[in-house]
Each structure stands twice: as C-alpha cells, then as structure tokens.
Design an enzyme around this catalytic site. Structure first.
Site, PDB file in Angstrom:
ATOM      1  CG  HIS A  97      24.340  42.258 101.542  1.00 58.80           C
ATOM      2  ND1 HIS A  97      24.322  41.485 102.678  1.00 58.80           N
ATOM      3  CD2 HIS A  97      25.440  43.044 101.642  1.00 58.80           C
ATOM      4  CE1 HIS A  97      25.364  41.793 103.432  1.00 58.80           C
ATOM      5  NE2 HIS A  97      26.055  42.740 102.832  1.00 58.80           N
ATOM      6  CD  GLU A  99      24.047  41.407 106.328  1.00 59.92           C
ATOM      7  OE1 GLU A  99      23.440  42.467 106.115  1.00 59.92           O
ATOM      8  OE2 GLU A  99      25.210  41.374 106.776  1.00 59.92           O
ATOM      9  CB  SER A 215      36.221  42.145 107.995  1.00 64.47           C
ATOM     10  OG  SER A 215      35.165  41.462 108.648  1.00 64.47           O
TER      11      SER A 215
HETATM   12  C1  PEP Z   1      28.805  43.947 104.068  1.00 62.48           C
HETATM   13  O1  PEP Z   1      27.876  43.698 104.787  1.00 62.48           O
HETATM   14  O2  PEP Z   1      28.616  44.146 102.853  1.00 62.48           O
HETATM   15  C2  PEP Z   1      30.140  43.985 104.652  1.00 62.48           C
HETATM   16  C3  PEP Z   1      31.170  43.869 103.864  1.00 62.48           C
HETATM   17  O3  PEP Z   1      30.203  44.130 106.026  1.00 62.48           O
HETATM   18  P1  PEP Z   1      31.531  44.305 106.914  1.00 62.48           P
HETATM   19  O4  PEP Z   1      32.385  45.328 106.227  1.00 62.48           O
HETATM   20  O5  PEP Z   1      31.047  44.757 108.241  1.00 62.48           O
HETATM   21  O6  PEP Z   1      32.190  42.962 106.928  1.00 62.48           O
END
Ligand code: PEP
Length: 253
Positions: A97, A99, A215
C-alpha cells in the site's frame, strides 16, 4: 474467469466495538445480496482480525490483513508474521500500500521479499502500486507502475499468480476525493494486463483481477467498474461506512 473483488482497507481506524458494529452491519448487507462473480474482503487492524473474522465466518465476507513482515519469526518487535496470520485462518494480505511505501519506507525489493513469504505460506497477496502526482504530471506514470510491478512481483513463477490480485492506486487519488477518470483507470489497467501478458502469457493475464483504488464512492463506482480491465476496487474511506461499502459492492452486480 477472473472475479470482481471489492476490498475494504480499514487502515488504522475502528476500535473493537466499532469494528464489531461495522462487520455486523456489513455481513447483514452482504447476506441479502446474490454474489455470483464478486468477492468481498475487509482488512481490519491486526488486533481486531480475530473478532471480525469470527463475526464474518458464516458470510461471504472474507477477512484480510493490511500488512505482514517478511521474516518467518524472530526478534522483530512489533511485527506480525505470515504464519501468525494463517494460524488464525486468514487467507489474504494486502502488501505494498502506498502508505506503507511512503511512511514506512517499504521499497520494491522489500515488497518482493514480503510477496515471496506470503505466497510460501499460501496467503493470497493483494499487491498495491501506483504513481504519485508528479509522475503523472511528467507523464512518467506508466514507467513508474511498470517498474513497481516488475520489481515487486515479476520474480514469481506463473503458477503463483492464482494467488495474486493487483491493485492500481494512483497516490494522488487516495483519500483526496480526486478519482482517476474511468478512462484513466482503464488505460492503466489495460497497460498492466499487457505487462502481465508479455511476461506470463494470456491465461495469467486474463485471470488476474486488477482492482482500482483511489476515492471510490457509491457515486462513481459503477462507471469505473464498468471498464473492461477494472475488476473491482480497493476502498479506503468509503469502506468505513457499511451502506457506502454495500453500494460499492452493488456496482459490481
Ligand atoms: C486506499 O487507501 O487504498 C484507498 C483507496 O483510500 P480511499 O478510498 O479513501 O481513497
């Protein structure tokens, strides 16, 4: 034939009570659906995995971990091994991911090791990658994604690919409210499937599910998922609300 997958990444959200409430609501929603070609996955924090799994066990909702360490065991304070995950009955883990890459310094080389360890323990890997905004602005996004994929998972044998799910997540669209357009997602997903085909042949390429993340909401899921090479989504924010997540699942039905 590849399946749609809608996977919710709960990240570092939800204490035990909130996790129980969310999974109970989600299980009730999923139980009322007919999922012929869709898998539903949620990834709570490590401490809540067992409880969430217990509450989801008689439903179609699968439970995954958000991360794991690459070593078998040992002096790695604060870490969780693949064997620990399988020992509680888990079958999938999210790796790579953005992050984890950004805040915890996870490199392609480290992720390649994690992928190998996960697969050696029969864990399915939901492998994430995606470009940052500067890469897209400088039109380097295809190059960046190709290198993340090649360095992270192209060391695998073709036979390992039945346990791989790909998740394209443009970093500029994660948690920002800004989504890649359905066309941008399709262009990248077709490119990714092409790379897999070049390396492993048509069967592997056609069978691997490629998720879009960034998103995704009830309002945009249907249009994004309707694209040929988009096989569902990895969902962050909207996965924390059972009715939104349920509506996103409906977009695959
Ligand atoms: C994610 O963190 O994998 C993600 C897609 O977050 P969001 O849907 O909030 O953009």
């Amino acid at each position: 034939m590849r399946k749609y997958i809608v996977a919710g990444n709960w990240k570092m959200n939800n204490d035990i009570n909130e996790s129980k409430a969310l999974i109970n609501e989600l299980v009730a929603a999923v139980n009322s659906k007919t999922l012929t070609n869709t898998r539903v996955v949620v990834a709570p924090t490590f401490v809540n995995l067992v409880n969430v799994q217990e509450l989801a066990k008689d439903s179609a909702v699968e439970v995954a971990a958000q991360n794991m360490h690459q070593a078998k065991s040992g002096a790695f304070t604060g870490e969780i091994s693949a064997e620990m995950l399988t020992s509680i009955g888990l079958k999938s883990v999210i790796l790579g991911h953005s992050e984890r890459r950004e805040y915890f310094g996870e490199t392609d080389a480290l992720l390649a090791e994690k992928v190998t360890t996960a697969l050696a323990n029969n864990l399915e890997v939901i492998f994430c990658f995606g470009e940052v905004l500067e890469d897209r602005k400088s039109e380097n996004h295809f190059k960046v994604v190709a290198s993340q994929i090649k360095n992270g998972i192209f060391h695998l044998d073709a036979s390992a690919w039945s346990n791989i799910v790909l998740a394209y997540e443009p970093v500029w669209a994660i948690g920002t409210g800004e989504t890649a357009s359905p066309e941008q997602a399709q262009d990248m997903h077709a490119f990714i499937r092409g790379l897999v085909k070049e390396q492993y042949g048509n069967d592997v390429a056609e069978n691997v599910s490629i998720l879009y993340g960034g998103s995704v909401k009830p309002a945009n899921a249907k249009e994004i998922f309707s694209k040929n090479d988009v096989d569902g989504g990895l969902i962050g924010g909207a996965a924390l609300n059972a009715s939104d997540f349920s509506a996103i699942i409906d977009a695959t039905l």
